[in-house]
Write a protein that holds these residues in place. Structure first.
Motif, mmCIF file in Angstrom:
data_model
loop_
_atom_site.group_PDB
_atom_site.id
_atom_site.type_symbol
_atom_site.label_atom_id
_atom_site.label_comp_id
_atom_site.label_asym_id
_atom_site.label_seq_id
_atom_site.Cartn_x
_atom_site.Cartn_y
_atom_site.Cartn_z
ATOM 1 N N SER A 1 0.536 -1.298 -0.010
ATOM 2 C CA SER A 1 0.031 0.357 0.046
ATOM 3 C C SER A 1 1.079 1.224 0.318
ATOM 4 O O SER A 1 1.745 1.469 0.508
ATOM 5 N N LYS A 2 0.296 1.958 -1.165
ATOM 6 C CA LYS A 2 1.188 3.537 -0.625
ATOM 7 C C LYS A 2 1.048 4.509 -0.395
ATOM 8 O O LYS A 2 0.935 5.328 -0.090
ATOM 9 N N HIS B 1 3.367 12.183 -0.600
ATOM 10 C CA HIS B 1 3.727 10.930 -0.670
ATOM 11 C C HIS B 1 4.203 11.076 -2.261
ATOM 12 O O HIS B 1 4.513 11.730 -2.938
ATOM 13 N N GLU B 2 4.544 9.949 -2.907
ATOM 14 C CA GLU B 2 5.531 9.846 -4.062
ATOM 15 C C GLU B 2 4.747 10.753 -5.202
ATOM 16 O O GLU B 2 5.948 10.939 -5.985
ATOM 17 N N LEU C 1 -1.443 10.553 -5.541
ATOM 18 C CA LEU C 1 -1.159 9.991 -4.118
ATOM 19 C C LEU C 1 -1.738 10.507 -2.655
ATOM 20 O O LEU C 1 -2.564 10.488 -2.221
ATOM 21 N N GLN D 1 -1.361 5.629 -11.454
ATOM 22 C CA GLN D 1 -0.593 4.546 -11.027
ATOM 23 C C GLN D 1 -0.871 3.012 -11.668
ATOM 24 O O GLN D 1 -2.151 3.032 -11.985
ATOM 25 N N GLU E 1 -3.125 1.672 -7.502
ATOM 26 C CA GLU E 1 -2.359 2.143 -5.762
ATOM 27 C C GLU E 1 -1.519 0.626 -5.200
ATOM 28 O O GLU E 1 -0.104 0.923 -5.033
ATOM 29 N N ASN E 2 -1.710 0.047 -5.083
ATOM 30 C CA ASN E 2 -1.457 -1.782 -4.655
ATOM 31 C C ASN E 2 -1.706 -2.521 -5.579
ATOM 32 O O ASN E 2 -1.807 -3.568 -5.297
#
Length: 583
Positions: free
Chosen positions: A84-85, A324-325, A329, A373, A377-378
């Motif tokens: 998870s991000k 976050h990145e 996100l 993404q 995201e995951n």
């Protein structure tokens, strides 16, 4: 519900009249007493029945419907196994206290899905088969009632806050018919009279209160409308050019190619926080002025549609931007915080046992080209993203909570669609679906509480990837889901694909030529044809140039089976409409 028995009042009058006659005889005093007490019992029971009926009306559940923008199942940490991000504690808490649906679907694009959600219909049953994106009229036709309208007619106070994207008409000056409207310059157009409200806007769609941006954060006009009235003084409107702008809450963004007029204080980074505050004001006002009535709040968040412009800090002072990145996100974090704020309003006001909370999204997540993404995201295994006919384009998160009424921490794996929420809400609160509305809505109310109750769920769900314009028409695709089998049709070249989602959720292996698939083809295809767009529902300005295969026309007219080798285009001529049963 208990109902008053017809004839009770007449019975009471008769008995009272009889008592007046017999009062002259003391010998009948005992009977007099008994007869007087009898009607008092009836009066009491009648009053109790009335009070109970009124009480039931007051006890209809409140409803909070939260719609995220461009959030797929791969963007939610607990939908798929993977790293998870983004932590989403508020959505996780909602799922822990409610029911999580693992196979919920929408349209692949946002405007059609918003109509699907509020109308209970497939998108092409509206005014435009591909949805209404501008301000040239409502997507709802005259005989269709939104879920808000249905609830409003049964005593609900209704409100919408956030992104609209369902169309409306701009009020014109008396006797003025301006040239073709351009969204970029609608605010200061000489032919528009902003002292008047929007026509066919939220008020005409069933909302008592509204605070909306017609196009969310993605395009002009960059302004809000309160109860259909433009909140910007046209003389002070400014032109927002593409770029970044420092605003009090953060960096507001305007996308390339989406410049236009708007409010001088427009701030895309504050959008969701504004929506949260407006929702809070609506609930507080309702509790103060209509505490005995239920409410319906449709909360259409801006997250996570582009441009990605997270605020520097959220309403509670917590940091957002840069935590976050990627900005995408960060926006997912804003979405979770907004959900937490709205749920907290319900809990802090002691309404959790009286309120159905629904969270979902308008379509699948965005792709890499829009800052998203790959795979979510995951690491979702689904193929495709927003706009695609594949599962990643229309699989959406769906969580439903009602404390004390629904199970907690459970999941459901049966097929449901956004259009089904209409009939489900109606059944949950005890009202009838209006005749002529919600034609593609199948209630899953019993399934929420009882996982074995699948017998009345939908068996098929259609997905329609439709976009306006002849070039985009070449990319149209239709699909039909039959539990875990999916048939895909590309009408521009009349090709088909079929996938076994039980074994191949990523849609990597086309099985249409396998024997078992060919046996299922005709059933799925006929179901797809039965619900496909009809030319009569298209924009009359469109000029479709479509040829229908003559042999296929004869086969359909004769009631013969259709095979994968046959060629058919789902949209086109009047003759085709007649063959498909559209007219």
């Amino acid at each position: 519900k208990k109902r008053n028995i017809p004839g009770n009042s007449m019975l009471l009058k008769f008995r009272t009249y009889r008592l007046h006659i017999i009062t002259t005889t003391l010998l009948l005093s005992v009977f007099l007493t008994s007869l007087i007490s009898a009607p008092q019992v009836n009066i009491s029971s009648q009053g109790n029945a009335l009070k109970e009926s009124q009480g039931n009306a007051r006890k209809k559940s409140n409803i909070i419907l939260i719609l995220a923008d461009d959030v797929g199942t791969g963007d939610i940490p607990f939908y798929w196994e993977g790293p998870s991000k983004v932590k989403m504690p508020h959505l996780k808490d909602l799922a822990n206290k409610g029911v999580l649906f693992k196979d919920a679907h929408s349209s692949p694009l946002c405007a059609p899905s918003r109509y699907m959600l509020l109308s209970g219909n497939y998108p092409h049953r509206g005014r435009n088969i591909y949805g209404t994106w501008g301000l040239n009229g409502s997507q709802f036709t005259g005989n269709q009632k939104s879920i808000a309208k249905s609830l409003q007619e049964h005593g609900y106070s209704t409100g919408v806050f956030g992104k609209w994207h369902l169309g409306a008409k701009i009020p014109n000056r008396s006797g003025n018919r301006p040239e073709k409207m351009k969204l970029k310059s609608v605010i200061q157009h000489d032919g528009h009279d902003w002292s008047k409200p929007l026509i066919q806007g939220p008020s005409d769609t069933g909302f008592n209160s509204s605070y909306i941006a017609t196009h969310g954060v993605q395009g002009p006009p960059y302004s809000f409308f309160r109860n259909d009235y433009l909140m910007t003084d046209p003389s002070k409107a400014r032109w927002w050019y593409p770029g970044d702008y420092d605003m009090p809450r953060g960096t507001s963004k305007i996308r390339d190619g989406h410049d236009g007029q708007g409010d001088p204080d427009w701030d895309s980074s504050a959008f969701d926080m504004i929506v949260v505050n407006e929702t809070k004001a609506f609930i507080e006002n309702h509790l103060e002025n209509r505490p005995d009535d239920p409410f319906f709040a449709y909360v259409a968040l801006g997250t996570v549609h582009i441009p990605h412009s997270p605020p520097d800090k959220y309403l509670d002072g917590s940091d957002v931007k840069g935590t976050h990145e990627t900005l995408h996100l960060d926006m997912l974090s804003v979405m979770d915080k907004a959900v937490g704020s709205i749920v907290s309003m319900i809990e802090q006001n002691g309404l959790a046992n009286d309120t159905i909370i629904i969270f979902t999204s308008d379509n699948g997540g965005i792709g890499l080209d829009n800052g998203g993404q790959c795979g979510g995201e995951n690491g979702s295994p689904l193929r495709g993203h927003k706009g695609a006919i594949w599962e990643g384009g229309h699989s959406v998160p769906l969580i439903i909570r009602h404390d004390g009424k629904f199970p907690t921490g459970e999941t459901r794996d049966a097929l449901v669609g956004l259009s089904d929420i209409y009939a489900t809400i109606c059944e949950l609160v005890g009202i009838e679906v209006p005749v002529g509305s919600a034609l593609d809505s199948v209630s899953f109310a019993d399934y929420i509480t009882t996982p074995e109750a699948k017998q009345f769920l939908r068996k098929y769900f259609g997905i329609y990837q439709l976009q306006r314009g002849k070039q985009k028409q070449k990319k149209w695709a239709f699909a039909i889901r039959g539990h875990k089998v999916k048939l895909v049709h590309h009408p521009h070249n009349n090709t088909f694909e079929m996938y076994d989602l039980e074994r191949d959720i990523s849609e990597n292996n086309d099985v249409i030529h396998e024997q078992w698939a060919q046996k299922m083809f005709n059933t799925l295809y006929q179901e797809l044809l039965a619900n496909s767009p009809c030319p009569g529902n298209s924009d009359p300005s469109e000029d479709f140039d479509v040829q229908l295969d003559g042999n296929l026309a004869k086969r359909i007219a004769a009631g013969l089976k259709v095979t994968p080798q046959d060629a058919v285009v789902i949209v086109g001529t009047k003759r085709h409409a007649e063959l498909m049963g559209c007219v």
